[in-house]
Design a protein around this motif. Structure first.
Motif, short mmCIF file in Angstrom:
data_model
loop_
_atom_site.label_atom_id
_atom_site.label_comp_id
_atom_site.label_asym_id
_atom_site.label_seq_id
_atom_site.Cartn_x
_atom_site.Cartn_y
_atom_site.Cartn_z
N GLY A 257 0.86 -1.34 0.08
CA GLY A 257 -0.14 0.09 0.03
C GLY A 257 0.86 1.26 0.00
N GLN A 258 2.13 1.19 -0.09
CA GLN A 258 2.99 2.35 -0.18
C GLN A 258 3.24 2.73 -1.65
OE1 GLN A 258 6.62 1.96 1.85
NE2 GLN A 258 5.75 2.01 3.95
N ALA A 259 3.18 4.40 -1.75
CA ALA A 259 3.26 4.70 -3.01
C ALA A 259 4.73 4.52 -3.81
CB ALA A 259 3.02 6.47 -3.06
N THR A 260 4.57 4.14 -4.95
CA THR A 260 5.75 3.62 -5.53
C THR A 260 6.08 4.54 -6.69
OG1 THR A 260 4.65 1.93 -6.91
CG2 THR A 260 6.02 1.18 -4.85
N ARG A 261 5.11 5.33 -7.07
CA ARG A 261 5.13 6.46 -8.24
C ARG A 261 4.13 7.17 -8.09
NH1 ARG A 261 6.35 6.13 -13.94
NH2 ARG A 261 4.83 7.73 -15.01
N GLU A 262 4.52 8.53 -7.86
CA GLU A 262 3.42 9.64 -7.61
C GLU A 262 3.77 10.97 -8.61
OE1 GLU A 262 2.63 11.91 -3.36
OE2 GLU A 262 2.54 9.57 -3.31
N ALA A 263 2.90 11.49 -9.03
CA ALA A 263 3.14 12.73 -10.08
C ALA A 263 2.79 14.09 -9.03
CB ALA A 263 1.83 12.66 -11.03
N PHE A 264 3.69 14.97 -9.15
CA PHE A 264 3.49 16.01 -8.40
C PHE A 264 3.25 17.46 -9.41
CE2 PHE A 264 6.13 13.39 -5.48
CZ PHE A 264 5.73 13.71 -4.33
N THR A 265 2.54 18.14 -8.85
CA THR A 265 2.17 19.19 -9.70
C THR A 265 2.35 20.76 -8.84
OG1 THR A 265 0.35 18.02 -10.94
CG2 THR A 265 0.56 20.61 -11.14
N VAL A 266 3.11 21.52 -9.19
CA VAL A 266 3.44 22.74 -8.29
C VAL A 266 3.10 24.05 -8.99
CG1 VAL A 266 4.90 24.14 -7.04
CG2 VAL A 266 5.18 21.56 -7.01
N SER A 267 1.97 24.86 -8.66
CA SER A 267 1.70 26.01 -9.55
C SER A 267 2.05 27.22 -8.74
CB SER A 267 0.08 26.17 -9.48
OG SER A 267 -0.28 25.03 -9.88
N ALA A 268 2.64 27.28 -7.42
CA ALA A 268 3.13 28.16 -6.65
C ALA A 268 4.52 28.68 -7.23
CB ALA A 268 3.16 27.88 -5.09
N PRO A 269 5.01 29.96 -6.70
CA PRO A 269 6.40 30.51 -7.07
C PRO A 269 7.29 29.73 -6.66
CG PRO A 269 5.03 32.47 -6.29
CD PRO A 269 3.99 31.07 -6.08
N LEU A 270 8.27 29.27 -7.14
CA LEU A 270 9.50 28.50 -6.52
C LEU A 270 10.64 29.21 -6.09
CD1 LEU A 270 9.19 25.73 -9.61
CD2 LEU A 270 7.97 25.60 -7.21
N PRO A 271 10.96 28.54 -4.91
CA PRO A 271 12.33 29.44 -4.71
C PRO A 271 13.57 28.92 -5.52
CG PRO A 271 11.95 27.57 -3.10
CD PRO A 271 10.78 27.54 -4.12
N CYS A 272 14.52 29.95 -5.87
CA CYS A 272 15.57 29.91 -6.58
C CYS A 272 16.92 30.39 -6.10
CB CYS A 272 15.41 30.45 -8.08
SG CYS A 272 13.84 29.69 -8.80
N GLU A 273 17.81 30.05 -6.48
CA GLU A 273 19.15 30.64 -6.01
C GLU A 273 20.16 30.60 -7.05
OE1 GLU A 273 21.08 28.63 -2.66
OE2 GLU A 273 18.89 28.78 -1.19
N VAL A 274 21.10 31.71 -7.07
CA VAL A 274 22.10 31.51 -7.78
C VAL A 274 23.19 32.16 -7.10
CG1 VAL A 274 23.13 33.15 -9.84
CG2 VAL A 274 20.90 32.58 -10.10
N ASN A 275 24.22 31.03 -7.10
CA ASN A 275 25.64 31.68 -6.53
C ASN A 275 26.90 31.46 -7.37
OD1 ASN A 275 24.59 31.03 -3.69
ND2 ASN A 275 24.09 29.08 -4.61
N ILE A 276 27.46 32.73 -7.45
CA ILE A 276 28.76 32.80 -8.05
C ILE A 276 29.85 33.15 -7.16
CG2 ILE A 276 29.75 33.94 -9.88
CD1 ILE A 276 27.02 34.87 -10.85
N ARG A 277 30.84 31.90 -7.28
CA ARG A 277 31.90 32.02 -6.36
C ARG A 277 33.36 32.07 -7.03
NH1 ARG A 277 28.98 27.85 -4.37
NH2 ARG A 277 27.79 28.02 -2.61
N ALA A 278 33.94 33.09 -6.62
CA ALA A 278 35.45 33.19 -7.43
C ALA A 278 36.45 32.13 -6.46
CB ALA A 278 35.98 34.67 -7.25
#
Length: 128
Positions: A53-74
């Motif tokens: 009875g445990q999920a082995t395959r699941e479909a996710f849908t996200v409509s909300a704003p997603l958090p993003c990051e950009v890291n630039i390291r010298a």
């Protein structure tokens, strides 16, 4: 003269169409926790279950704003620049290491990629 070695910024990106992904096995629970930790509303639909009875395959849908990051390291010792993108254009973390001269040449491509204007920066990510 002091030089900075890190440029870091966060933002939220609103998908034009809901983001969809199908996950399997243990990734399902990890993704549930990840979305809950970031307080991102989502819908999940179980597509397959095990004999227990445990999920082995699941479909996710996200409509909300997603958090993003950009890291630039010298890296002054290796004379290189590492660019790390988290959830930018695609879920997950992507890194590439380039020479400072190359960064000068592709910084506009990176900005357009982050803004979703075009995919020209993909050619740099593919070289990693």
């Amino acid at each position: 003269m002091d030089h900075g070695n890190l440029l870091f910024f966060r933002f939220r990106a609103q998908p034009t169409a809901p983001a969809k992904a199908v996950l399997l096995g243990a990734d399902i629970a990890r993704f549930h926790e990840y979305l809950k930790m970031l307080n991102i509303p989502f819908e999940a639909q179980t597509e397959a279950k095990s004999d227990f009875g445990q999920a082995t395959r699941e479909a996710f849908t996200v409509s909300a704003p997603l958090p993003c990051e950009v890291n630039i390291r010298a890296d002054y010792d290796k004379l290189s620049v590492e660019i790390e993108l988290v959830n930018v254009r695609h879920p997950g973390r992507v890194r590439c290491r380039i020479e400072p001269k190359v960064l000068d040449e592709v910084v506009d491509d990176l900005a357009r990629y982050i803004l979703g204007v075009d995919d020209d920066f993909d050619k740099i990510l593919d070289r990693r």
